[in-house]
Enzyme design. Structure first.
Site, PDB file in Angstrom:
ATOM      1  N   HIS A  72       0.843  -1.197   0.000  1.00 36.13           N
ATOM      2  CA  HIS A  72       0.000   0.000   0.000  1.00 36.13           C
ATOM      3  C   HIS A  72       0.876   1.244   0.000  1.00 36.13           C
ATOM      4  O   HIS A  72       1.813   1.338   0.789  1.00 36.13           O
ATOM      5  CB  HIS A  72      -0.913   0.016   1.230  1.00 36.13           C
ATOM      6  CG  HIS A  72      -2.077  -0.922   1.111  1.00 36.13           C
ATOM      7  ND1 HIS A  72      -3.202  -0.829   1.896  1.00 36.13           N
ATOM      8  CD2 HIS A  72      -2.304  -1.968   0.274  1.00 36.13           C
ATOM      9  CE1 HIS A  72      -4.061  -1.780   1.563  1.00 36.13           C
ATOM     10  NE2 HIS A  72      -3.533  -2.494   0.584  1.00 36.13           N
ATOM     11  N   TYR A 195      -8.930   5.171   8.029  1.00 35.00           N
ATOM     12  CA  TYR A 195      -9.079   5.499   9.448  1.00 35.00           C
ATOM     13  C   TYR A 195     -10.124   6.608   9.530  1.00 35.00           C
ATOM     14  O   TYR A 195      -9.911   7.689   8.964  1.00 35.00           O
ATOM     15  CB  TYR A 195      -7.762   6.019  10.035  1.00 35.00           C
ATOM     16  CG  TYR A 195      -6.677   4.977  10.210  1.00 35.00           C
ATOM     17  CD1 TYR A 195      -5.879   4.566   9.149  1.00 35.00           C
ATOM     18  CD2 TYR A 195      -6.437   4.413  11.474  1.00 35.00           C
ATOM     19  CE1 TYR A 195      -4.875   3.627   9.321  1.00 35.00           C
ATOM     20  CE2 TYR A 195      -5.429   3.472  11.655  1.00 35.00           C
ATOM     21  CZ  TYR A 195      -4.653   3.075  10.580  1.00 35.00           C
ATOM     22  OH  TYR A 195      -3.653   2.143  10.765  1.00 35.00           O
ATOM     23  N   PRO A 283      -3.533  -0.171  19.257  1.00 32.80           N
ATOM     24  CA  PRO A 283      -3.340  -0.607  17.867  1.00 32.80           C
ATOM     25  C   PRO A 283      -3.502   0.477  16.802  1.00 32.80           C
ATOM     26  O   PRO A 283      -3.251   0.204  15.626  1.00 32.80           O
ATOM     27  CB  PRO A 283      -4.401  -1.700  17.692  1.00 32.80           C
ATOM     28  CG  PRO A 283      -5.430  -1.427  18.726  1.00 32.80           C
ATOM     29  CD  PRO A 283      -4.728  -0.781  19.869  1.00 32.80           C
ATOM     30  N   LYS A 287       1.499  -0.670  15.244  1.00 35.83           N
ATOM     31  CA  LYS A 287       2.920  -0.754  15.567  1.00 35.83           C
ATOM     32  C   LYS A 287       3.368  -1.975  16.367  1.00 35.83           C
ATOM     33  O   LYS A 287       4.566  -2.268  16.424  1.00 35.83           O
ATOM     34  CB  LYS A 287       3.323   0.505  16.372  1.00 35.83           C
ATOM     35  CG  LYS A 287       3.371   1.754  15.546  1.00 35.83           C
ATOM     36  CD  LYS A 287       4.581   1.762  14.636  1.00 35.83           C
ATOM     37  CE  LYS A 287       4.511   2.785  13.548  1.00 35.83           C
ATOM     38  NZ  LYS A 287       4.557   2.237  12.203  1.00 35.83           N
ATOM     39  N   TYR A 375       4.419   6.157  10.399  1.00 32.08           N
ATOM     40  CA  TYR A 375       3.590   5.023   9.987  1.00 32.08           C
ATOM     41  C   TYR A 375       4.392   3.978   9.219  1.00 32.08           C
ATOM     42  O   TYR A 375       4.229   2.775   9.446  1.00 32.08           O
ATOM     43  CB  TYR A 375       2.405   5.531   9.146  1.00 32.08           C
ATOM     44  CG  TYR A 375       1.275   4.544   9.058  1.00 32.08           C
ATOM     45  CD1 TYR A 375       0.329   4.449  10.071  1.00 32.08           C
ATOM     46  CD2 TYR A 375       1.164   3.685   7.968  1.00 32.08           C
ATOM     47  CE1 TYR A 375      -0.700   3.518  10.002  1.00 32.08           C
ATOM     48  CE2 TYR A 375       0.140   2.751   7.897  1.00 32.08           C
ATOM     49  CZ  TYR A 375      -0.792   2.680   8.914  1.00 32.08           C
ATOM     50  OH  TYR A 375      -1.802   1.753   8.849  1.00 32.08           O
TER      51      TYR A 375
END
Ligand code: RFL
Ligand code: PHB
Length: 382
Positions: A72, A195, A283, A287, A375
């Protein structure tokens, strides 16, 4: 029985450590309390940082991940009814790989088995006494003598609990919410992870394959999954995500509390803690698994240096080296969590601050880069 490194737990931390040691010719034994089927079936994380995926490749367990995993290049943040893409690749030059933790675990177990090296399932460690591991296998209590112990036994493990009182300290934070997660046979409604911050609470759209989705809803802590029949979950997901989600059979459903925990130092004598045994992150930043892998890379490097030239230096630096990254990851995970969840109370000011934060993160390249570089995985030096 004797070995150089006794590894408690066959999760990502224990299995990756064993593989790194194998490559350096250092023998180890893995003791895992659960059955192989249980460990391989446990649904958990799904996002591999750039460096985690590269490591699996590098040590020869990345073939299936490269075939079946999905690279991604961005993620989407949704709020106020609109989606905003964070272009991870443009901002950092790196990508993430979406591939289930249970698939990573299966690949690592297969590689260990193929090498014919010791990995015992249904072998529960009941006591860690210095470098002696006491465990129960097939109803018989046995002992394993080790040069070093790696406690890779997760957040409810026995290794940290066996250390003498006062040997380590714990810093913790609870959050006033939990995640209800489902795994379902349904097509992904978006090519990338979404998200969503919504006034009814957070929601996350993730996936395992193009036909299997992994979806989460913010719920109050202690929520009984039975209070959420499938129809209610799909409706709520559609509302919060603002996506035309197609429903399908739910394969797994569970509620996970959210916590931050750090244990330090991550070492006592010749006993080392790694992964969830030493720390838990909420979560939201994806990570936990990646941090477990980062720990054991540091540990393997230190053990290799020790067996190569007797050096203690990297072993002595282990805890400090790891904790630097652990606190950076706690900071990021806490920030993502606070930005994306609705706190329990009706805080209208806080709600507008969160919207302003989201508008800034998605509107400013500088702010988006901050999110993106964390990220995809922070560089080692940070
Ligand atoms: P694990 O995976 O818990 O493995 C520990 C192993 O030790 C065994 N064990 C024992 N064995 C022998 N004797 C004993 N006395 C033992 N006690 C325990 C256990 O059976 C187990 O097999 O820890 P490890 O290796 O440190 O790995 C950590 C990760 O599993 C964890 O951080 C992640 O799953 C967290 N996480 C996520 N991390 C990510 O990087 N990306 C994500 O997208 C992500 N999403 C998540 C997550 C965790 C979640 N849950 C369910 C906690 C999503 C969820 C919902
Ligand atoms: C998952 O796919 O399980 C997942 C993805 C992103 C997260 C947490 C979990 O932040």
């Amino acid at each position: 029985m004797r070995t150089r490194v006794g590894i408690v737990g066959a999760g990502p931390a224990g299995l990756v450590l064993a593989r790194l040691l194998e490559r350096a010719g250092i023998d180890s034994v893995i003791l895992e309390s659960r059955s192989r089927a249980y460990v391989e079936g446990r649904v958990r994380a799904g996002v591999l940082e750039h460096g985690t995926a590269a490591l699996l490749d590098e040590f020869g367990v990345g073939d299936r991940m490269r075939r079946e995993g999905m690279v991604h290049r961005g993620i989407e943040l949704r709020f106020d009814g609109a989606g905003h893409r964070i272009d991870l690749e443009k901002l950092t030059g790196r990508t993430i790989t979406v591939y289930g933790q249970q698939e990573v675990v299966k690949d690592l177990i297969a590689a260990r088995t193929q090498s014919g090296l010791p990995l015992h399932f249904d072998a529960e460690v009941t006591g860690v006494d210095g470098t002696t591991l006491r465990y129960v296998h097939e109803g018989v209590t046995r002992e394993l003598q080790c040069d070093f112990v790696a406690g890779c036994d997760g957040s409810h493990g026995v290794t940290a609990a066996s250390l003498p009182g006062g040997a380590v300290q714990r810093w913790e934070r609870d959050y006033p919410f939990a995640w209800l997660g489902i795994l379902a046979r349904a097509p992904a409604a978006n090519e990338e992870l979404v998200y969503a911050y919504h006034e009814r609470g957070f929601a996350l759209h993730s996936m395992r394959t193009p036909e299997i989705v992994r979806l989460y809803l913010q719920v109050p802590p202690g929520t009984d999954p039975a209070a959420w029949p499938d129809g209610r979950i799909w409706d709520e997901l559609r509302t919060r995500l603002g996506l035309a989600l197609q429903a399908g059979p739910v394969l797994e459903k569970s509620v996970t509390p959210m916590r931050s925990v750090v244990t330090g130092p991550m070492r006592h004598g010749r006993v080392f803690l790694a992964g969830d045994a030493a720390h838990i992150v909420p979560p939201t930043g994806a990570k936990g698994l990646n941090l477990a892998v980062a720990d054991v890379r540091v540990l393997a490097e230190a053990l290799v240096a020790h067996y190569r030239d007797g050096s203690q230096q990297l072993l002595d630096a282990y805890s400090e080296t790891c904790l630097k990254r652990v606190w950076q990851v706690q900071r990021f995970s806490n920030w993502m969590t606070s930005m994306l969840h609705r706190p329990g109370s009706q805080d209208a000011f806080g709600h507008r601050l969160q919207l302003a934060e989201l508008a800034y993160v998605t509107g400013s390249d500088a702010a988006a880069t901050t999110l993106a570089e964390n990220y995809v995985g922070l560089r080692k030096e940070l």
